[in-house]
Write a protein that holds these residues in place. Structure first.
Motif, short mmCIF file in Angstrom:
data_model
loop_
_atom_site.label_atom_id
_atom_site.label_comp_id
_atom_site.label_asym_id
_atom_site.label_seq_id
_atom_site.Cartn_x
_atom_site.Cartn_y
_atom_site.Cartn_z
N ALA A 130 14.27 8.94 -4.90
CA ALA A 130 12.87 9.37 -5.03
C ALA A 130 12.55 10.66 -4.27
O ALA A 130 11.52 10.77 -3.62
CB ALA A 130 11.93 8.25 -4.59
N CYS A 145 9.20 15.01 1.58
CA CYS A 145 9.11 13.57 1.35
C CYS A 145 10.35 12.80 1.77
O CYS A 145 10.28 11.62 2.06
CB CYS A 145 8.77 13.26 -0.10
SG CYS A 145 10.18 13.25 -1.19
N PHE A 188 8.15 20.32 0.36
CA PHE A 188 7.56 19.08 -0.13
C PHE A 188 7.49 18.05 1.00
O PHE A 188 6.46 17.49 1.28
CB PHE A 188 8.38 18.55 -1.31
CG PHE A 188 7.66 17.50 -2.09
CD1 PHE A 188 6.42 17.72 -2.63
CD2 PHE A 188 8.25 16.25 -2.30
CE1 PHE A 188 5.76 16.74 -3.35
CE2 PHE A 188 7.60 15.26 -3.02
CZ PHE A 188 6.36 15.51 -3.54
N GLN A 210 12.02 13.42 -5.73
CA GLN A 210 11.07 14.11 -6.61
C GLN A 210 11.43 15.56 -6.93
O GLN A 210 10.59 16.34 -7.33
CB GLN A 210 9.65 14.04 -6.03
CG GLN A 210 9.18 12.62 -5.85
CD GLN A 210 7.69 12.52 -5.60
OE1 GLN A 210 6.91 13.33 -6.09
NE2 GLN A 210 7.28 11.52 -4.86
N ARG A 248 4.24 2.84 -7.94
CA ARG A 248 3.87 3.19 -6.58
C ARG A 248 4.78 2.44 -5.61
O ARG A 248 5.39 1.42 -5.95
CB ARG A 248 2.42 2.73 -6.36
CG ARG A 248 1.66 3.40 -5.28
CD ARG A 248 0.17 3.12 -5.48
NE ARG A 248 -0.10 1.70 -5.60
CZ ARG A 248 -0.42 0.92 -4.56
NH1 ARG A 248 -0.49 1.41 -3.36
NH2 ARG A 248 -0.66 -0.35 -4.74
N GLY A 249 4.85 2.97 -4.42
CA GLY A 249 5.58 2.29 -3.36
C GLY A 249 7.04 2.07 -3.70
O GLY A 249 7.69 2.94 -4.29
N PHE A 250 7.53 0.89 -3.34
CA PHE A 250 8.95 0.64 -3.55
C PHE A 250 9.31 0.63 -5.03
O PHE A 250 10.46 0.84 -5.40
CB PHE A 250 9.31 -0.71 -2.91
CG PHE A 250 10.77 -0.98 -2.97
CD1 PHE A 250 11.64 -0.31 -2.12
CD2 PHE A 250 11.30 -1.88 -3.88
CE1 PHE A 250 13.00 -0.53 -2.18
CE2 PHE A 250 12.66 -2.10 -3.94
CZ PHE A 250 13.52 -1.43 -3.09
N ASN A 288 8.39 2.73 -7.28
CA ASN A 288 8.25 3.99 -8.01
C ASN A 288 9.58 4.41 -8.62
O ASN A 288 10.65 4.13 -8.09
CB ASN A 288 7.61 5.08 -7.17
CG ASN A 288 8.46 5.57 -6.04
OD1 ASN A 288 9.57 5.07 -5.84
ND2 ASN A 288 7.96 6.51 -5.29
N GLU A 335 0.80 -1.23 0.00
CA GLU A 335 0.00 0.00 0.00
C GLU A 335 0.84 1.28 0.00
O GLU A 335 0.34 2.34 -0.35
CB GLU A 335 -0.93 0.04 1.22
CG GLU A 335 -2.16 -0.84 1.11
CD GLU A 335 -2.95 -0.58 -0.16
OE1 GLU A 335 -3.47 0.53 -0.32
OE2 GLU A 335 -3.02 -1.50 -1.00
N SER A 336 2.08 1.19 0.43
CA SER A 336 2.90 2.40 0.53
C SER A 336 2.97 3.09 -0.83
O SER A 336 3.20 2.46 -1.85
CB SER A 336 4.31 2.02 0.98
OG SER A 336 5.14 3.15 0.89
N CYS A 337 2.76 4.41 -0.82
CA CYS A 337 2.75 5.12 -2.10
C CYS A 337 4.18 5.36 -2.58
O CYS A 337 4.42 5.59 -3.77
CB CYS A 337 2.01 6.44 -1.98
SG CYS A 337 2.93 7.73 -1.18
N GLY A 338 5.13 5.35 -1.66
CA GLY A 338 6.52 5.52 -2.07
C GLY A 338 7.00 6.95 -2.00
O GLY A 338 8.14 7.24 -2.36
N LYS A 339 6.16 7.85 -1.52
CA LYS A 339 6.59 9.24 -1.49
C LYS A 339 7.68 9.46 -0.44
O LYS A 339 8.72 10.03 -0.74
CB LYS A 339 5.39 10.14 -1.22
CG LYS A 339 5.77 11.60 -1.09
CD LYS A 339 4.56 12.50 -1.01
CE LYS A 339 4.99 13.92 -0.66
NZ LYS A 339 3.91 14.88 -0.74
#
Lengths: 113, 830
Positions: free
Chosen positions: B152, B47, B45, B154, B174-176, B178, A30-34
């Motif tokens: 990541a 993140c 940001f 961004q 998404r997630g790992f 990305n 579920e982690s979005c990775g942000k």
């Protein structure tokens, strides 16, 4: 911690490490990775739990898991990271013996081998 | 206006304006808070979680890059809790980051490396194999991405979204899983893509040209300027053992806001090109003979003098360059005006005059104005960094944008009002806007019919809207491109500026946005037939004598560049010195220019690259050019900055060559020691430059004082050439054009476009042409092939042709700097 308010009721036959592994898989997925702690932490936790569950863990890894939980909790961008910590941290806190058992098996295996 | 807030960081008090981020407040008192994702131009940001700090009375640690200061806040950046968090976050960041620092291009200047040494845990507890991702994948021909190294943060995707506003680079998956990429895996090749290399805090986005060429600590870095367009962006040229290595940004908020375009970053191959002119040659009996540069310079000066003695000073001329430095152009002005006694100096083919009737605005004013009025300018293709500044002003500073142009440009998308006048009707369109304003102000109007839609293609109602937009703005910044205006329209434009300035409580300023490196400097240095340096009219002999000493003013009226070609053709002009200009390609009607230049008894070309003009020369002098030369340039915002030498050369610098020419003819030679000796002299003689000195332009440069323009007379509308064969030709500048600077071997060659012509639907229908058809542009007995693009880029009756290469030879089609007619036809079927 209840997160969304959902409750999961399990009886005593459930392998608590396996349940924690399943839940940490869910959070990794579920982690979005942000943010870094959640993206990397959920995956690392899953990898460690997977080792333990498959009888490849060590007691050091359980301590490491606790420290990863500490490094993640309240440091992520959103609450998913905190939620991902909850099942792992609380399972160690309340069912440490289950972890130890899986690890002991391994250690005794090593002795017998 | 904004009140200051007092906070305490690590027991140190600091007072900062409301809204400041904690990370910035800490920077102010020299406390470093480590960051990865935060970049001051991209905004908060949060993140990467690297900047976690402890704030008293807050239950959790908070990110200093997203937290604004609050009154009496107490921040701790070095508490045990923070240190534990920093080590934890860095451990996560490094968990799957490859340890290939020894071969990574970022090694030595890598924020991840630096932060790890400073704040990181000594060791990793990772017991699993690190994740593997694609190494060295081309993201575009000039950028290579190493996805394994990406953390990541961004920064790059936000840059693409916020700064260049292309949203070309995005986070995929998404997630790992990305990763940074583009839609459909298309190449990431925007005009400003290279900046992501600089802002990447790891070695993920790398410069394809620079990969594995040198270690960063081995580079000799020179704080220099870009020499491609009028923005004069600050950049660092890195070299090793005198070989060009790479270009990086060198942020200067007053000029480039921390960015450079891709032409600046990847367009410097020419400095090591084989086509460079490195030695002086003389044509003797049909053969070029190499000789010592300074010796040829002396001979050249003497030959010029001989022609002056024989035929008079009107028989020689100088075509300078908007690309030279102020010092070089200043010395040429001295050589031709005072040593040789002629006013025949020019550097351009369009008509422009120095000075403005309003304030000369710099780039910061674009952001602080209420309205930016863009006239005839296409910043995206002509002045890319100004384009970014305008985009920033419009989308993030609440500035309005009004555009008056003869072609559609990229900025139309975000403009509040964009009006398109017919090609060639700029003078009437400007008069119409001036009259709409003058009517309300009850001041003198331009005579003649201006409001008729048939004259300009703009309805009276729409022009009134534009006037209303201007009138109600409190501060207007007019950005105009004098090179895109036809005929005498520049006078109408200056009249318009004067009218806007008369609006009560109006603050008005302008940026003369000619797309050349130093066109402002060239005008300021008097490379004009009718103006001495500093905008002093050559007819104002009193003022000229006052500045330059008695007897300095010349009686003769000077010739413009195009007039010099005329006179060369008729044989009245005997000698011409062309300095870093290429009239054969860049002046209208190549055939005529060539035959005119061939008639000259002396054609001296002083240039850095072999050109179609240097081939015709009787004497060729080498010019070092960007990378090797040094001197000051004045950008379109009036900022004078120092272009430092990046590479060493044994060749004499241009200023030495020119001063040799002056000295070999004068009785009182002046020896300059460095280019700054020339700067010092010109600061004393050129009005507006009095405060320019080696010291004052250090680091950020200095804005030269405004140069006043003679004002007052309301211009008349010139006769419009309303009839002609075919369509009106508008040549549009293209940033990445295949010319002497960017040749086929350039890493930017993938940007080169095929020869295209843009037609309006109506004309396309009439000519029976549709999208993708081959067509021929014909005029002057010359034909140019192009592919048809049917678009509404211009009004009916005109054809817009982007200037995509020198070989295209577009200027062969035109005859003058006013309206040119061209026939568009289908190719003959063979």
């Amino acid at each position: 911690m209840l997160g969304s308010g959902a409750l999961i009721v399990m009886d005593h036959t459930v392998n608590i490490v396996e349940a924690a592994l399943r839940m940490s898989y869910f959070y990794m997925h579920e982690s979005c990775g942000k943010c870094t702690p959640c993206r990397e932490g959920t995956r690392w936790m899953y990898q460690i739990l997977n080792d333990i569950q498959n009888g490849k863990g060590s007691s050091k890894q359980v301590e490491k898991l606790e420290d990863i939980c500490d490094n993640m909790s309240f440091k992520c961008f959103c609450a998913l990271g905190d939620a991902a910590v909850a099942p792992v941290a609380s399972s160690i806190m309340h069912f440490r013996s289950d972890y130890d058992e899986l690890i002991k098996n391994l250690e005794s295996d090593e002795v017998s081998a | 206006m904004s009140e200051d807030i007092n906070i305490t960081i690590n027991d140190q008090p600091v007072s900062v304006p409301k809204g400041t981020l904690v990370v910035e407040a800490a920077k102010k008192i020299g406390i470093e808070i480590p960051v990865f994702c935060y970049h001051e131009k991209l905004g908060p940001f949060g993140c990467c979680r690297m900047c976690l700090v402890e704030v008293e009375k807050m239950p959790k640690l908070t990110t200093a890059c997203t937290q604004t200061v609050m009154p009496d806040m107490v921040v701790k950046t070095e508490s045990p809790k923070v240190i534990k968090a920093q080590q934890g976050v860095l451990e996560f960041t490094l968990l799957n980051h490859p340890l290939d620092c020894p071969v990574c291009d970022k090694g030595g200047e890598c924020p991840l490396q630096n932060n790890t040494f400073k704040y990181g845990p000594g060791d990793t507890r990772m017991e699993f194999d690190r994740a593997n991702r694609d190494k060295a994948t081309p993201l575009s021909p000039v950028i290579t991405i190493d996805r394994e190294r990406c953390i990541a943060c961004q920064r790059c995707t936000r840059y693409s979204d916020i700064i260049e506003q292309e949203s070309a680079l995005v986070m995929l998956n998404r997630g790992f899983n990305n990763e940074v990429g583009t839609f459909n895996n298309e190449p990431y090749d925007t005009k400003y893509s290279g900046n992501v290399i600089d802002i990447c805090p790891v070695g993920a986005l790398t410069n394809t040209q620079f990969r594995f060429k040198a270690r960063t600590w081995d580079l000799d870095n020179s704080a220099t300027l870009c020499a491609h367009c009028g923005c004069n962006c600050n950049m660092t040229l890195g070299s090793r053992t005198n070989k060009f290595m790479r270009i990086e940004t060198r942020p200067n908020d007053l000029v480039d806001d921390g960015w450079v375009c891709d032409k600046a970053r990847f367009g410097y191959d020419f400095i090591e090109s084989d086509h460079r002119i490195v030695e002086a040659t003389n044509l003797v009996d049909g053969e070029y003979k190499v000789a010592k540069t300074l010796e040829i310079a002396r001979q050249t000066a003497e030959s010029l003098k001989k022609i002056v003695d024989e035929y008079g000073p009107e028989s020689i001329g100088f075509i300078g360059s908007p690309f030279g430095t102020n010092e070089e152009l200043y010395l040429y002005h001295k050589l031709f005006r005072f040593t040789l006694g002629t006013n025949n100096l020019d550097h351009k083919i369009y008509i422009d005059t120095p000075g403005l009737p309003v304030d000369h605005y710099d780039f910061l004013n674009v952001e602080t104005a209420n309205l930016v009025l863009l006239i005839g300018s296409d910043p995206a293709e002509e002045l890319p960094i100004l384009d970014l500044r305008i985009k920033k002003a419009i989308t993030r500073k609440g500035v309005k944008l009004a555009i008056l142009n003869d072609q559609k440009t990229e900025l139309d998308k975000i403009a509040d009002l964009s009006l398109m006048y017919d090609v060639g009707s700029d003078e009437i369109a400007l008069a119409a806007l001036a009259n709409s304003l003058a009517l309300e102000l009850d001041i003198e109007m331009v005579e003649g019919e201006t409001s008729d839609e048939s004259l300009t293609g703009i309805a009276e109602r729409r022009m009134k809207e534009m006037a209303e937009l201007v009138r109600t703005a409190m501060k207007v910044c007019v950005v105009y491109n004098p090179a895109s205006l036809t005929g005498n329209s520049i006078f109408m434009l200056k009249h318009l500026l004067g009218v806007i300035n008369k609006i009560p409580t109006m603050e008005c300023g302008a940026i003369p946005a000619a797309p050349f490196t130093n066109s402002l400097g060239a005008m300021d240095m008097g490379i004009l037939p009718d103006y001495y340096p500093g905008g002093i009219s050559s007819s104002d002999s009193g003022k000229v004598d006052q500045v330059w000493g008695d007897g300095s003013s010349l009686q003769s009226k000077g010739l413009s560049a195009l007039e010099m070609i005329d006179k060369a053709e008729s044989g009245e002009l005997k000698a011409l010195l062309v300095y870093r200009n290429n009239p054969v390609i860049d002046f209208p009607d190549r055939k005529r220019v060539e035959s005119a230049l061939k008639k000259l008894s002396l054609l001296v070309v002083h240039d850095m690259m072999k050109t179609e003009t240097s081939v015709l020369a009787t004497t060729v002098l080498p010019s070092n050019g960007p990378g090797y030369d040094e001197g000051t340039t004045t950008n379109i915002g009036g900022r004078v900055q120092y272009r430092k030498r990046g590479l060493n050369t044994k060749n004499s610098p241009d200023w030495k060559i020119i001063s040799k020419m002056i000295n070999s003819l004068s009785e009182k030679p002046i020896e300059y020691l460095t280019s700054f000796s020339v700067t010092e002299e010109l600061s004393q003689t050129v009005p507006g430059y009095s405060e320019i000195s080696k010291k004052s332009i250090k680091k950020e440069g200095k804005t030269r004082e405004k140069i006043e323009s003679a004002n007052g007379v309301v211009p008349e509308i010139g006769k419009v050439e309303s009839s002609g064969q075919g369509l009106k030709l508008r040549i549009a500048e293209q940033l990445f054009a295949k010319d002497k600077i960017l040749d086929a071997s350039s890493p930017l060659a993938h940007h080169f476009l095929p020869s295209t012509l843009c037609l309006h639907k109506k004309d396309a229908l009439k000519l029976d042409l549709s999208n993708g058809d081959q067509a021929i542009l014909a005029a002057n007995g010359v034909e140019v092939k192009a592919i048809v693009e049917v678009s509404n880029r211009c009004n009916p009756g005109a054809v817009i042709v982007p200037r995509v290469s020198d070989d295209q030879g577009l200027l062969r089609l035109s005859r003058s700097c006013s309206v040119n007619w061209v026939e568009v036809k289908k190719p003959k079927v063979e």
